[in-house]
Scaffold this active site. Structure first.
Site, PDB file in Angstrom:
ATOM      1  N   GLU A  62     -11.277   9.544  25.322  1.00  0.00           N
ATOM      2  CA  GLU A  62     -12.378   8.750  24.758  1.00  0.00           C
ATOM      3  C   GLU A  62     -11.894   7.434  24.155  1.00  0.00           C
ATOM      4  O   GLU A  62     -12.665   6.485  24.028  1.00  0.00           O
ATOM      5  CB  GLU A  62     -13.142   9.574  23.704  1.00  0.00           C
ATOM      6  CG  GLU A  62     -12.417   9.854  22.393  1.00  0.00           C
ATOM      7  CD  GLU A  62     -11.526  11.098  22.417  1.00  0.00           C
ATOM      8  OE1 GLU A  62     -11.072  11.479  23.512  1.00  0.00           O
ATOM      9  OE2 GLU A  62     -11.268  11.662  21.338  1.00  0.00           O
ATOM     10  N   HIS A 102      -6.538  12.109  24.335  1.00  0.00           N
ATOM     11  CA  HIS A 102      -7.882  11.663  23.924  1.00  0.00           C
ATOM     12  C   HIS A 102      -8.391  10.573  24.866  1.00  0.00           C
ATOM     13  O   HIS A 102      -8.245   9.384  24.563  1.00  0.00           O
ATOM     14  CB  HIS A 102      -7.848  11.138  22.487  1.00  0.00           C
ATOM     15  CG  HIS A 102      -7.658  12.202  21.466  1.00  0.00           C
ATOM     16  ND1 HIS A 102      -8.717  12.918  20.943  1.00  0.00           N
ATOM     17  CD2 HIS A 102      -6.549  12.699  20.889  1.00  0.00           C
ATOM     18  CE1 HIS A 102      -8.256  13.798  20.075  1.00  0.00           C
ATOM     19  NE2 HIS A 102      -6.942  13.700  20.019  1.00  0.00           N
ATOM     20  N   CYS A 135      -7.965  17.775  23.541  1.00  0.00           N
ATOM     21  CA  CYS A 135      -6.911  18.037  22.558  1.00  0.00           C
ATOM     22  C   CYS A 135      -7.063  19.453  21.995  1.00  0.00           C
ATOM     23  O   CYS A 135      -6.778  20.415  22.703  1.00  0.00           O
ATOM     24  CB  CYS A 135      -6.905  16.952  21.487  1.00  0.00           C
ATOM     25  SG  CYS A 135      -5.277  16.781  20.733  1.00  0.00           S
TER      26      CYS A 135
END
Ligand code: GLN
EC number: 6.3.4.2
Length: 544
Positions: free
Chosen positions: A518, A516, A382
């Site tokens: 994750e 993102h 990001c």
């Protein structure tokens, strides 16, 4: 109709209720039940989107674009069940809805009150969207006795009366502290906490007692007697060697058996815990290690990068290696180049995570430059991807390259865009709008260039879906000069307008993503970008 498990906490905060809820859900799931977990947050913010990561930790974003509590991340990671907007509600959101209704005149002149209007709204939220779930676990934030939690406790009390006798269960999480001077565990705080809960009309069925030392049988019996539960329902929850062993540990202590018994279920299938044994084995028996430098801003509080931390560990599990994370404050790199080399040279890979605001941005750009020039594996997430583009643009000769997030600039490599198309139609965003809810949020597709590095990372896929949370975009006017400089745009939004992924083919492993990744990584299903990144770090470790 789903069965409900209400999870409350007592004595102190930070007992890890979210992890407990996630572990219990994982155990029920391992027995073949369909589960969902919800979080009730008693604070007055409408959602955590505008809260500082230092205050609240990470904001966890769901596929449907909700900005939620980080506990929802635990829930997803432990169950694999995608959370959505309806799984997290705050007092703020409930009051916002009630006040809007009141202004519209929907209450037809009635006095609007906490009971029944707020409690009804809480109950509605708990009972919504039951689908074909066997169990819905509802975790209440905060501790019993908090003033702002009272309407939630009252709503639970009412629900326990209104639903069928064997349809609800109360799990209360407490602390059994060890007093060193006396060499004893103390049960009194648990007794007080249960008394407080009982005074609100909720009798717990199962007590999960956090303790640093084993709770002897005599103390379990004592807690049972004073707290009006069976001895078997007093579950010791000792500190675990890692969060991944928590489900196995609770199972060994009988948590899921006792919860099922509370619902009158005695013939449940035995749980299949093989994936948890595998995860624990991979995590606790590593065959090597790598060190990752994470150059960010909120490095003082690990909860601020909760999912990132987890995803890196998952990437390590994919290769059976230990991942050491070196959290580096980007601001220290703004004080001269020598520091950068000294701090980054020992790193096997560098990651610049998401973030907001100008502070530390030059340090992050310097970290990208180090990774590019020294051929160190790099992942930019990001804001980290935006910094990689700014760094590339500066290398291409755009000396003023920057983001409009940090002020006006002659070379706005990253800027705000106010309109874009999706399958649902034109989306708009106001440049000067409220901070809450003006971002590109939630799952969006990206198209990957065939034969690119990322498409091989994603196993040959050409369309992926990942979660976003950002206000600014890389400016497509800079694609040409950046590609000439060597930074290739290998992932774009399906309409071809918004850059999603950049990579450097002339570098061992250099990827920047606008989303993102994750948020979607699981211990038993590490995200391919993190598995790939740790794999590259492992290669680097072999080289140095
Ligand atoms: N601040 C940047 C933006 O709003 C990046 C956000 C992030 O990293 N999540 O676009």
């Amino acid at each position: 109709m789903a069965r409900y498990i209400f999870i409350t906490g007592g004595v102190v905060s930070s007992l890890g209720k979210g992890l407990m809820a996630a572990s219990l859900a994982a155990l029920l799931q391992a027995r073949g039940y369909k589960v969902r977990i919800r979080k009730f947050d008693p604070y007055l913010n409408v959602d955590p989107g505008t809260m500082s990561p230092y205050q609240h930790g990470e904001v966890y974003v769901t596929d449907d674009g909700a900005e939620t509590d980080l506990d929802l991340g635990h829930y997803e990671r432990f169950t694999g069940v995608s959370a959505h907007q309806g799984d997290n509600v705050t007092s703020g959101r409930i009051y916002q809805q009630i006040i809007a209704k009141e202004r519209r005149g929907d209450y037809l002149g009635a006095t609007v009150q906490v009971i029944p209007h707020v409690t009804d709204a809480i109950k509605e939220f708990a009972l919504a969207d039951q689908g074909d779930h066997d169990f819905i676990l509802c975790e209440i934030g905060g501790t019993v006795g908090d003033i702002e939690g009272l309407p939630f406790m009252e709503a639970i009390r009412q629900l326990r009366n209104e639903l069928e006798p064997l349809q609800t269960l109360s799990v209360h999480v407490t602390l059994v502290p060890y007093i060193k001077a006396a060499g004893e565990l103390k049960t009194k705080p648990t007794q007080h906490s249960v008394r407080e809960l009982a005074s609100l009309g909720i009798k717990p069925d199962v007590l999960l007692c956090r303790a640093e030392h084993p709770i002897p049988d005599s103390e379990r019996q004592k807690i049972a007697n004073f707290c009006n539960v069976r001895k078997e329902a007093v579950i010791p929850a000792l500190d675990a060697p890692s969060i991944y062993s928590v489900p196995l540990q609770y199972h060994a202590e009988g948590l899921d058996t006792e919860v099922l018994r509370g619902f009158g279920i005695t013939d449940a299938p035995e749980p299949d815990l093989s994936r948890w044994y595998d995860v624990v084995d991979r995590h606790s028996n590593p065959e090597g290690e790598v060190t990752i430098g994470v150059v960010g801003k909120y490095v003082g509080l690990q909860d601020a990068y909760k999912s990132l931390n987890e995803a890196l560990v998952h990437g390590g599990m994919a290769h059976r290696v230990k991942v050491n994370i070196n959290w580096i404050d980007a601001e220290v790199f703004e004080q001269g180049d020598s520091d950068i080399a000294a701090q980054l040279e020992p790193m096997h890979a560098i990651l610049v995570p998401g973030g907001f605001g100008e502070r530390g941005s030059e340090g992050k750009i310097a970290a990208v430059r180090f990774a590019r020039e020294r051929n160190v594996p790099f992942l930019g997430i990001c804001l980290g991807m935006q910094m990689a583009c700014i760094e590339g643009a500066r290398a291409a000769g755009f000396e003023q390259a920057s983001s409009t997030e940090f002020g006006d600039t002659e070379h706005p490599v990253v800027g705000i865009i106010t309109e874009w198309m999706t399958e649902e139609g034109l989306q708009t965003r106001e440049a000067g709008g409220d901070l809450g809810g003006t971002m590109r949020l939630g799952a969006y597709d990206a198209k990957l260039a065939a034969n690119s590095h990322v498409s091989s990372i994603y196993g040959g896929s050409t369309v992926i879906s990942e979660r976003h949370r950002h206000r600014y975009e890389v400016n497509s006017a800079f694609i040409d000069p950046l590609e000439k400089q060597g930074l290739i745009f290998s992932g774009m939004s399906p309409d071809g307008l918004l850059p999603e992924i950049v990579e450097r083919p002339d570098h061992p492993w250099f990827v920047g993503v606008q989303f993102h990744p994750e948020l979607k990584s699981k211990p038993f299903d590490p995200h391919p970008l993190f598995a790939g990144f740790i794999g590259a770090a492992l290669e680097q470790a072999r080289l140095v």
